[in-house]
Scaffold this active site. Structure first.
Site, short mmCIF file in Angstrom:
data_model
loop_
_atom_site.label_atom_id
_atom_site.label_comp_id
_atom_site.label_asym_id
_atom_site.label_seq_id
_atom_site.Cartn_x
_atom_site.Cartn_y
_atom_site.Cartn_z
N GLU A 28 -1.04 -5.04 0.40
CA GLU A 28 -0.20 -5.75 -0.55
C GLU A 28 0.93 -6.37 0.28
OE1 GLU A 28 1.52 -3.27 -3.61
OE2 GLU A 28 2.42 -5.02 -4.56
N ARG A 252 -5.11 9.95 4.26
CA ARG A 252 -4.04 9.13 4.82
C ARG A 252 -3.66 9.67 6.18
NH1 ARG A 252 -1.25 6.15 1.00
NH2 ARG A 252 0.54 5.65 2.28
N LYS A 262 6.21 1.70 3.00
CA LYS A 262 6.88 0.41 3.11
C LYS A 262 8.21 0.39 2.36
CE LYS A 262 2.93 -1.69 2.14
NZ LYS A 262 2.08 -2.64 1.46
P1 ATP Z 1 2.87 2.09 1.52
O1 ATP Z 1 3.01 3.36 0.77
O2 ATP Z 1 3.34 2.19 2.92
O3 ATP Z 1 3.47 0.92 0.80
P2 ATP Z 1 0.36 1.28 0.52
O4 ATP Z 1 -0.85 2.13 0.49
O5 ATP Z 1 1.06 1.03 -0.75
O6 ATP Z 1 1.31 1.86 1.63
P3 ATP Z 1 -1.05 -1.16 0.85
O7 ATP Z 1 -0.60 -2.46 1.38
O8 ATP Z 1 -1.39 -1.06 -0.59
O9 ATP Z 1 0.08 -0.11 1.19
O10 ATP Z 1 -2.21 -0.56 1.73
C1 ATP Z 1 -3.29 -1.28 2.25
C2 ATP Z 1 -4.34 -0.30 2.70
O11 ATP Z 1 -3.81 0.56 3.70
C3 ATP Z 1 -4.80 0.59 1.57
O12 ATP Z 1 -6.20 0.62 1.55
C4 ATP Z 1 -4.23 1.94 1.90
O13 ATP Z 1 -5.08 2.94 1.45
C5 ATP Z 1 -4.12 1.89 3.42
N1 ATP Z 1 -3.06 2.78 3.90
C6 ATP Z 1 -1.76 2.72 3.58
N2 ATP Z 1 -1.07 3.74 4.15
C7 ATP Z 1 -1.98 4.46 4.86
C8 ATP Z 1 -1.91 5.63 5.67
N3 ATP Z 1 -0.75 6.27 5.85
N4 ATP Z 1 -3.03 6.08 6.26
C9 ATP Z 1 -4.20 5.43 6.07
N5 ATP Z 1 -4.33 4.32 5.33
C10 ATP Z 1 -3.25 3.83 4.72
MG MG Z 2 0.55 -0.12 -2.34
#
Ligand code: ATP
Ligand code: MG
Length: 554
Positions: A28, A252, A262
């Site tokens: 995102e 994760r 983020k």
């Molecule tokens: P954040 O909590 O940092 O905002 P998010 O999961 O909301 O992370 P996205 O941009 O939605 O961020 O994530 C894109 C992809 O990255 C998703 O498929 C998510 O599952 C993966 N991802 C995010 N954080 C991790 C992590 N700590 N380990 C493995 N994969 C991750």
């Molecule tokens: Mg997200």
């Protein structure tokens, strides 16, 4: 043997269920990518490579309120840094498909327009132990829902006044299936669609459709989406997509002493705790790169940390080990002194200057190569303050009064006397150079000594600024920010000593080092040249050994 997702793919290929492996990474664009995202990127890159499949970078840009092109551009750059993707796509490009799918669901009696407020929604949703309550609009005639949904699309409805909900099951044990909202009114400009839309799909609705349109074979995401999988399946089945995609969840990546969401990273930037998203202390890919991490070291770390089905935490020293191993093999060697103490060689003439070869070996394109660089020695040098003690001490093999130490690539010197300032702080040391001890030309009767120290010629050196980093969070309980309670007060757990700046002296050739060049500063650690400014800044990537502490006072 491969990891569990590979086992699934092997089976799908063997049974003919899947013909070609197609994966995607769906960020995102609401912030910069961090090492956790790198994990997801590397897993998907690995699958595409292993199975000769394809990988799309697809932006899940369905919430224009938090998204920005700045993030889109940064994400593209970071993903490309880690590896090659086949296509760069945007979920927003499928808004028409999503809209049409919503219409289809309404017509099938599987979606309805509701005027429920978020507050009522929360109350009526029930709890884990209590069923939800059906909305009075749940059985609204299809024609009425169709008209209202069109009104929503055509800008006739105020933000939040109406929502489109999937009609699934208010008594489902899975809360995600209790008539979730799939569309909402949001009169917000979209970075790609402009003002074309004033309704936006929810993630749980948009994501499976994006996967279906791209004919993704294995949609891999993190464990927190496990409970969303039934809804994912519901959307692709009821949306009647050919070759419906399937979702698989992996653990994760969580790093101790590291903030990884983020949202919280943004807070650090917004509140000026760090200098920006690319501050070398940040676990963002931009920060890590500026810190001196290479893409290959990050890929190696993601590989080593495996693909698991249960969440766990990894200590950042495992990430550090990957870059240390790489830089140990490949980085240029140089001498720099970060806490300089002047040493006068009393028996050397003021006009003296000798050229000495500084030799080392590194790995270049897989081969061990020898490097020789000329350094100079005059009668004035700088050594590390901590490499001098006035008195001899057991186990201390560096410079003392009356003690011998070897200058790397130079001679053995012996301390003779020292001067202090009025506070007793040593400000200058006097020593004598011992003839017949030159490296590579040692006389048979020359004295021997145990210690070797790094140094620079005070008459032929440059000033550098070395940035020494520590973790952003204090080690207190060595925990990351897993539970909610900790998340709230992470600002109080910030490590006040995460940055120390050393004003040092270094070999002159370093002034010409290009941004991003790696060096091992002898006995100090691995450093990388930061952006080219008037001051020469070197960021410490990692120490020579695990547990190397920040030593220099601010
Ligand atoms: P954040 O909590 O940092 O905002 P998010 O999961 O909301 O992370 P996205 O941009 O939605 O961020 O994530 C894109 C992809 O990255 C998703 O498929 C998510 O599952 C993966 N991802 C995010 N954080 C991790 C992590 N700590 N380990 C493995 N994969 C991750
Ligand atoms: Mg997200």
């Amino acid at each position: 043997m491969g990891h569990f997702i590979e086992e699934i793919i092997d089976k799908d290929l063997a049974s003919g269920k899947v013909k070609k492996v197609k994966v995607r990474f769906p960020p995102e664009p609401n912030g910069y990518l961090h090492i956790g995202h790198a994990k997801a990127i590397c897993i998907n890159l690995g699958l595409a490579k292993k199975y000769n499949g394809t990988i799309n970078l697809r932006f899940d840009d369905t919430n224009p309120v938090k998204e920005d092109v700045e993030y889109v551009d940064a994400i593209i750059e970071d993903v490309k840094w880690l590896g090659n993707v086949d296509k760069i796509l945007f979920a927003s490009d499928y808004f028409d498909v999503m809209y049409n799918t919503a219409i289809k669901l309404i017509k099938k009696g599987l979606a309805y327009v509701d005027d429920i407020t978020p507050d009522e929604m929360r109350k009526m949703r029930g709890t884990l132990t209590q069923k939800g309550i059906e909305s009075k609009n749940r059985n609204r005639p299809i024609a009425e829902s169709l008209q209202l949904f069109k009104d929503m699309k055509n800008g006739k409805v105020a933000d939040g006044a109406l929502v489109l909900r999937a009609k699934i099951d208010m008594s489902s044990p899975n809360m995600n299936m209790r008539d979730p909202v799939i569309y909402r009114v949001l009169k917000t400009h979209h970075h790609k669609q402009g003002d074309k839309w004033c309704i936006y799909p929810m993630y749980d609705f948009a994501h499976p459709i994006g996967d279906a349109v791209e004919e993704i074979s294995h949609s891999c995401c993190t464990l927190e989406f496990e409970d969303h999988r039934p809804l994912y399946d519901w959307v692709v089945v009821n949306g009647e997509f050919d070759s419906p995609p399937h979702q698989y969840e992996f653990a994760r990546l969580n790093l101790k002493r590291t903030i990884m969401s983020k949202r919280y990273l943004k807070k650090l930037v917004d509140e000026g705790v760090v200098s920006g998203w690319d501050d070398p202390r940040m676990p963002t890919l931009k920060g890590l790169r500026r810190r001196g991490y290479t893409a290959s070291s990050i890929r190696e770390f993601c590989l080593r940390s495996g693909v698991a089905k249960a969440n766990s935490e990894v200590h950042p020293n495992q990430l550090e080990a990957c870059i240390r191993e790489e830089l140990n093999a490949s980085s240029e060697r140089a001498m720099a002194v970060l806490d300089p103490l002047e040493v006068i060689l009393e028996n050397v003439a003021d006009s003296f200057s000798e050229k000495l070869p500084f030799e080392y070996e590194i790995l270049e394109n897989g081969e061990q190569v020898k490097r020789v660089r000329e350094i100079t020695l005059s009668n004035r040098i700088y050594i590390e303050r901590e490499d001098f003690l006035p008195e001899k001490q057991d186990g201390f093999f560096r410079l003392t009064i009356g003690g011998l130490v070897r200058l790397k690539a130079g001679y053995i010197i012996e301390g003779t006397r020292f001067e202090t300032d009025k506070n007793g702080k040593v400000v200058k040391v006097f020593a004598k150079l011992i003839e017949g001890t030159k490296s590579g030309h040692i006389a048979p009767d020359a004295p021997k000594c145990k210690g070797v120290i790094h140094w620079v010629d005070a008459k032929n050196c440059i000033d550098i600024k070395a940035m020494l980093y520590d973790y952003l969070l204090v080690d207190e309980d060595e925990q990351s920010l897993e539970n909610q309670e900790q998340k709230q007060d992470f600002m109080e757990k910030l490590n006040p000593n995460s940055l120390a700046i050393a004003n040092g002296k270094a070999e002159p050739f370093l002034s010409k080092a290009e941004k991003g060049t790696h060096f091992q500063f002898l006995r100090l650690g691995y450093f990388v040249r930061d952006s080219v400014e008037s001051v020469l800044v070197f960021n410490k990537t990692v120490g020579l050994k695990d547990n190397d502490k920040v030593k220099v006072k601010k």
